[in-house]
Design a protein around this motif. Structure first.
Motif, PDB file in Angstrom:
ATOM      1  N   VAL A  21      50.045 -29.428  35.160  1.00 32.18           N
ATOM      2  CA  VAL A  21      50.921 -30.405  34.055  1.00 32.18           C
ATOM      3  C   VAL A  21      51.517 -29.966  32.934  1.00 32.18           C
ATOM      4  N   THR A  22      52.859 -29.793  33.002  1.00 31.59           N
ATOM      5  CA  THR A  22      53.378 -29.062  31.832  1.00 31.59           C
ATOM      6  C   THR A  22      53.814 -29.907  30.560  1.00 31.59           C
ATOM      7  N   LYS A  23      53.798 -31.231  30.845  1.00 30.58           N
ATOM      8  CA  LYS A  23      54.022 -32.330  29.852  1.00 30.58           C
ATOM      9  C   LYS A  23      53.100 -33.370  30.167  1.00 30.58           C
ATOM     10  N   THR A  24      52.467 -33.789  28.965  1.00 26.83           N
ATOM     11  CA  THR A  24      51.500 -34.820  29.321  1.00 26.83           C
ATOM     12  C   THR A  24      51.874 -36.025  28.849  1.00 26.83           C
ATOM     13  N   SER A  25      53.009 -36.312  27.996  1.00 27.16           N
ATOM     14  CA  SER A  25      53.338 -37.722  27.657  1.00 27.16           C
ATOM     15  C   SER A  25      54.682 -37.488  27.501  1.00 27.16           C
ATOM     16  N   TRP A  26      55.486 -38.646  27.270  1.00 28.94           N
ATOM     17  CA  TRP A  26      56.857 -38.760  26.811  1.00 28.94           C
ATOM     18  C   TRP A  26      57.252 -38.162  25.356  1.00 28.94           C
ATOM     19  N   HIS A  27      56.278 -38.281  24.688  1.00 30.27           N
ATOM     20  CA  HIS A  27      56.865 -37.959  23.036  1.00 30.27           C
ATOM     21  C   HIS A  27      56.665 -36.464  22.782  1.00 30.27           C
ATOM     22  N   ALA A  28      56.857 -35.932  21.637  1.00 23.33           N
ATOM     23  CA  ALA A  28      57.034 -34.834  21.169  1.00 23.33           C
ATOM     24  C   ALA A  28      55.684 -33.838  21.419  1.00 23.33           C
ATOM     25  N   VAL A  29      54.437 -34.581  21.161  1.00 22.16           N
ATOM     26  CA  VAL A  29      53.359 -33.811  21.226  1.00 22.16           C
ATOM     27  C   VAL A  29      53.068 -33.758  22.630  1.00 22.16           C
ATOM     28  N   GLY A  30      53.291 -34.640  23.764  1.00 18.75           N
ATOM     29  CA  GLY A  30      53.143 -34.351  25.013  1.00 18.75           C
ATOM     30  C   GLY A  30      54.062 -33.207  25.474  1.00 18.75           C
ATOM     31  N   GLU A  31      55.226 -32.983  24.743  1.00 16.91           N
ATOM     32  CA  GLU A  31      55.732 -31.698  25.280  1.00 16.91           C
ATOM     33  C   GLU A  31      55.283 -30.482  24.811  1.00 16.91           C
ATOM     34  N   ARG A  32      54.348 -30.517  24.122  1.00 15.88           N
ATOM     35  CA  ARG A  32      53.455 -29.216  23.424  1.00 15.88           C
ATOM     36  C   ARG A  32      52.166 -29.067  24.180  1.00 15.88           C
ATOM     37  N   ILE A  33      51.613 -29.954  24.912  1.00 21.03           N
ATOM     38  CA  ILE A  33      50.514 -29.825  25.533  1.00 21.03           C
ATOM     39  C   ILE A  33      50.386 -29.949  27.225  1.00 21.03           C
ATOM     40  N   GLY A  34      49.828 -28.593  27.612  1.00 24.82           N
ATOM     41  CA  GLY A  34      49.948 -28.712  28.927  1.00 24.82           C
ATOM     42  C   GLY A  34      48.285 -28.978  29.616  1.00 24.82           C
ATOM     43  N   THR A  35      48.199 -29.359  30.982  1.00 21.32           N
ATOM     44  CA  THR A  35      47.145 -29.739  31.310  1.00 21.32           C
ATOM     45  C   THR A  35      46.744 -29.232  32.523  1.00 21.32           C
ATOM     46  N   LEU A  36      45.673 -28.716  33.089  1.00 21.58           N
ATOM     47  CA  LEU A  36      45.115 -28.525  34.490  1.00 21.58           C
ATOM     48  C   LEU A  36      44.326 -29.912  34.588  1.00 21.58           C
ATOM     49  N   LEU A  37      44.870 -30.632  35.766  1.00 14.79           N
ATOM     50  CA  LEU A  37      44.001 -31.734  35.980  1.00 14.79           C
ATOM     51  C   LEU A  37      43.424 -31.741  37.466  1.00 14.79           C
ATOM     52  N   THR A  38      42.193 -32.050  37.413  1.00 17.45           N
ATOM     53  CA  THR A  38      41.284 -31.898  38.879  1.00 17.45           C
ATOM     54  C   THR A  38      41.043 -33.218  39.195  1.00 17.45           C
ATOM     55  N   TYR A  39      41.363 -33.761  40.422  1.00 14.26           N
ATOM     56  CA  TYR A  39      40.686 -34.885  40.978  1.00 14.26           C
ATOM     57  C   TYR A  39      40.046 -34.735  42.376  1.00 14.26           C
ATOM     58  N   ILE A  40      39.054 -35.551  42.645  1.00 16.07           N
ATOM     59  CA  ILE A  40      38.365 -35.389  44.265  1.00 16.07           C
ATOM     60  C   ILE A  40      39.319 -36.264  45.170  1.00 16.07           C
ATOM     61  N   ASN A  41      40.114 -35.371  45.976  1.00 16.43           N
ATOM     62  CA  ASN A  41      40.449 -36.038  47.273  1.00 16.43           C
ATOM     63  C   ASN A  41      39.912 -37.079  48.085  1.00 16.43           C
ATOM     64  N   ASN A  42      38.623 -36.719  48.398  1.00 24.49           N
ATOM     65  CA  ASN A  42      37.858 -37.357  49.310  1.00 24.49           C
ATOM     66  C   ASN A  42      36.390 -37.661  48.448  1.00 24.49           C
ATOM     67  N   PRO A  43      36.275 -38.791  47.542  1.00 23.86           N
ATOM     68  CA  PRO A  43      35.300 -39.017  46.998  1.00 23.86           C
ATOM     69  C   PRO A  43      33.999 -39.864  47.969  1.00 23.86           C
ATOM     70  N   PHE A  44      32.692 -39.451  47.457  1.00 23.89           N
ATOM     71  CA  PHE A  44      31.943 -40.265  48.134  1.00 23.89           C
ATOM     72  C   PHE A  44      31.521 -41.568  47.473  1.00 23.89           C
ATOM     73  N   SER A  45      31.799 -41.783  46.200  1.00 15.93           N
ATOM     74  CA  SER A  45      31.423 -43.058  45.599  1.00 15.93           C
ATOM     75  C   SER A  45      32.390 -43.998  46.056  1.00 15.93           C
ATOM     76  N   ALA A  46      31.612 -45.198  46.400  1.00 17.73           N
ATOM     77  CA  ALA A  46      32.358 -46.442  46.961  1.00 17.73           C
ATOM     78  C   ALA A  46      31.498 -47.767  46.409  1.00 17.73           C
ATOM     79  N   SER A  47      31.157 -47.788  45.339  1.00 16.80           N
ATOM     80  CA  SER A  47      30.449 -48.889  44.598  1.00 16.80           C
ATOM     81  C   SER A  47      31.152 -49.726  43.782  1.00 16.80           C
ATOM     82  N   GLY A  48      32.491 -49.463  43.600  1.00 19.59           N
ATOM     83  CA  GLY A  48      33.281 -50.336  42.840  1.00 19.59           C
ATOM     84  C   GLY A  48      33.458 -51.554  43.412  1.00 19.59           C
TER      85      GLY A  48
END
Length: 583
Positions: A344-371
């Protein structure tokens, strides 16, 4: 607005707009589409919604359900849970990702009792949704309403290119097509976007021609308060529109209000766990214990850093996420490709977001189903209670922890360490959410902070360590597994992919709510068609699967209409023949 319709569709989101467009193709059928949010006239769509950069849409409170919150857990307080409230639903404000998940995800749907939903039977409907602007072949559509494209490496900013080099240093191969063969590797993100403009269901399916059909009524700023019944037969809906309550009758009602609001409407109307409804004082129409249960989300964790000036978003293409990587964790029996990592090269619409990059990891296939989705009150004006339950299975904590360690290794690679500084565990907490909301005050605050971040190195170091970072230093987290796991539980977040709360399944499955055509078990003239009927969450952003589900069920419903028209003349002829013979 008429008082009688053939179909009343509750919710004008990714499923509801598809159903309205497809069902109204039959000119003798009267269709009402109800949406609680505002309309999007085709000649006056807000620039923030059309923009390739989606942050000014999904951080705009005018397009959201205000007040919807997720319940607190042992690790974190209650927090706002964003869901779209606008014609087009999530497709009008989301990140524009248009991916499908693994073929094995849909084979699993059929194994869990959703007959006819295996990969080879859903692929034609994925193809039907899209016009792929980059690729052809058996896996791609070329004549569907949604245009799909990718931003290829030559248009990536320095940060995205460095992320790609870091993936290569970890042994991942380049895949041109995210929606091609489902294997591990890194790729350009597939987007519902054409000519640098968002393509939503509100524009792609509800075209001027469709909106002009005399048999289709689109009622926006209209909330369905409850379903109406005669015994266990759904006869229509009660609406709140323009300050008035009115009733509308229907030959069939279709709930497409999403995985939170569809079960909530059913619960208020007397369909759900019998003991819970009785305890709430709601008369039970049909006891179905699965309504609101089995909620699933994609849990995520992020590792952020400061991007040096020359490597930020630039050029005519404004989308903030260009590159992703699918990988197999090998943890806990997860399937192949069970994880996704994004640059993620831009984390928000504002000027700070333009200066912060992110690596974001999520679980494609979660086991949790208790919500779950439950009611605190049967009053339609009160929001349902939402428990995400994302990390209830320890295997998901283990996979996110492993993902975080992988992200730290990527940031330490020569490619990324050369263009970034001050890595820190990022969370989408209340402070970040508040400053991310669109407002003049936030723009001023972030402009000042951004100027300071680009100032002297000692000032930048101070701001990251004392103002921005709200977790221990990265080195401390990596050296203490227990500390890291604790902060992952505290800092992980969903990615607005809530699903599975009215899941499809066989009639003898006590947790199933609908059959394979979305019809509610034990209830007549009522269907659910949206992400809530997924038997299990697929390894994809949920927009494309939701549109596919609506296309497939709509095709079946249109087939039923055709068969009914064929049967009626045949029955009439048979009756006439019988009468003649009797004479």
């Amino acid at each position: 607005m008429h008082s009688d319709y053939d179909y009343v569709i509750v919710g004008g989101g990714s499923a509801g707009c598809v159903l309205a467009a497809r069902l109204s193709q039959s000119p003798g059928v009267r269709v009402l589409l109800c949406e609680a949010g505002q309309d999007l006239p085709l000649d006056n769509i807000p620039p923030s919604i059309l923009d390739s950069y989606p942050g000014t849409a999904y951080l705009n409170p005018n397009f959201m359900w205000a007040g919807l919150r997720a319940r607190p857990t042992a690790d974190r307080p209650a927090g706002k849970y964003d869901q779209a409230r606008i014609l087009g639903g999530g497709s009008s404000i989301n990140g524009q990702f248009f991916n499908r998940g693994a073929p094995a995800d849909y084979d699993e749907w059929e194994r869990r009792g959703a007959a006819g939903w295996r990969w080879d039977t859903v692929l034609p409907y994925f193809r039907k949704t899209e016009t792929d602007l980059d690729f052809d072949g058996d896996l791609h559509g070329k004549a569907g309403p949604i245009q799909v494209r990718r931003i290829f490496p030559e248009q990536w900013p320095g940060h995205a290119k460095a992320v790609a080099k870091a993936f290569e240093s970890q042994g991942f191969k380049y895949l041109e097509d995210q929606n091609g063969a489902f294997t591990d590797g890194y790729f350009p993100i597939a987007l519902s976007n054409k000519d640098e403009k968002r393509v939503s269901v509100a524009t792609a399916y509800l075209t001027a021609e469709v909106r002009g059909r005399r048999n289709l009524t689109i009622a926006t700023e209209t909330t369905v308060t409850r379903l109406m019944f005669d015994g266990t037969t759904c006869t229509g809906v009660e609406l709140h529109t323009r300050g008035q309550i009115e009733s509308v009758r229907a030959r069939e009602v279709i709930l497409s209000a999403g995985a939170i609001h569809s079960p909530a409407i059913m619960l208020r109307s007397g369909i759900g766990p019998g003991d819970e409804l009785a305890g709430m004082g709601v008369p039970v129409v049909k006891a179905l214990r699965g309504v609101g249960k089995n909620l699933m989300e994609h849990p995520s964790i992020a590792l952020a850093s400061y991007i040096k000036r020359a490597h930020r978003i630039s050029g005519p293409t404004r989308h903030h996420i260009r590159v992703g990587c699918r990988y197999s964790s090998g943890i806990g029996g997860g399937p192949s490709g069970d994880m996704l990592m994004l640059g993620v090269t831009k984390t928000s619409w504002h000027a700070v977001g333009e200066r912060i990059g992110t690596l974001l990891t999520y679980i494609n296939n979660p086991f949790s189903a208790s919500g779950e989705v439950t009611l605190d009150s049967p009053d339609w004006r009160q929001f349902p209670s939402v428990s995400l339950g994302m990390l209830s299975d320890e295997r998901d904590v283990e996979r996110l922890t492993d993902g975080f360690v992988r992200m730290a290794a990527l940031l330490a690679s020569s490619a990324l360490s050369a263009i970034t500084e001050h890595p820190f565990l990022a969370s989408y907490g209340e402070k970040v959410r508040q400053i991310g909301m669109l407002s003049k005050r936030n723009k001023v605050l972030t402009d000042v902070l951004a100027a300071c971040l680009d100032g002297p190195a000692p000032l930048r170091k101070f701001l990251f360590e004392k103002v921005i970072r709200d977790a221990p230093p990265l080195g401390d987290l990596l050296q203490d597994p227990a500390l890291l796991r604790g902060h992952i539980r505290k800092s992980s977040a969903g990615v607005w992919h809530v699903s599975c709360t009215c899941r499809m399944g066989a009639a003898n499955d006590p947790g199933a709510v609908t059959d394979a055509e979305g019809r509610v078990h034990g209830v007549q003239q009522l269907r659910v068609v949206d992400a809530s009927i997924f038997p299990v969450i697929p390894g994809a952003n949920t927009n494309a699967p939701t549109i596919m589900v609506a296309e497939k069920i709509a095709a079946g419903m249109l087939g039923e209409l055709v068969n009914a028209k064929i049967r009626k003349p045949a029955l009439a002829m048979a009756a006439n023949s019988a009468m003649a013979a009797h004479s």
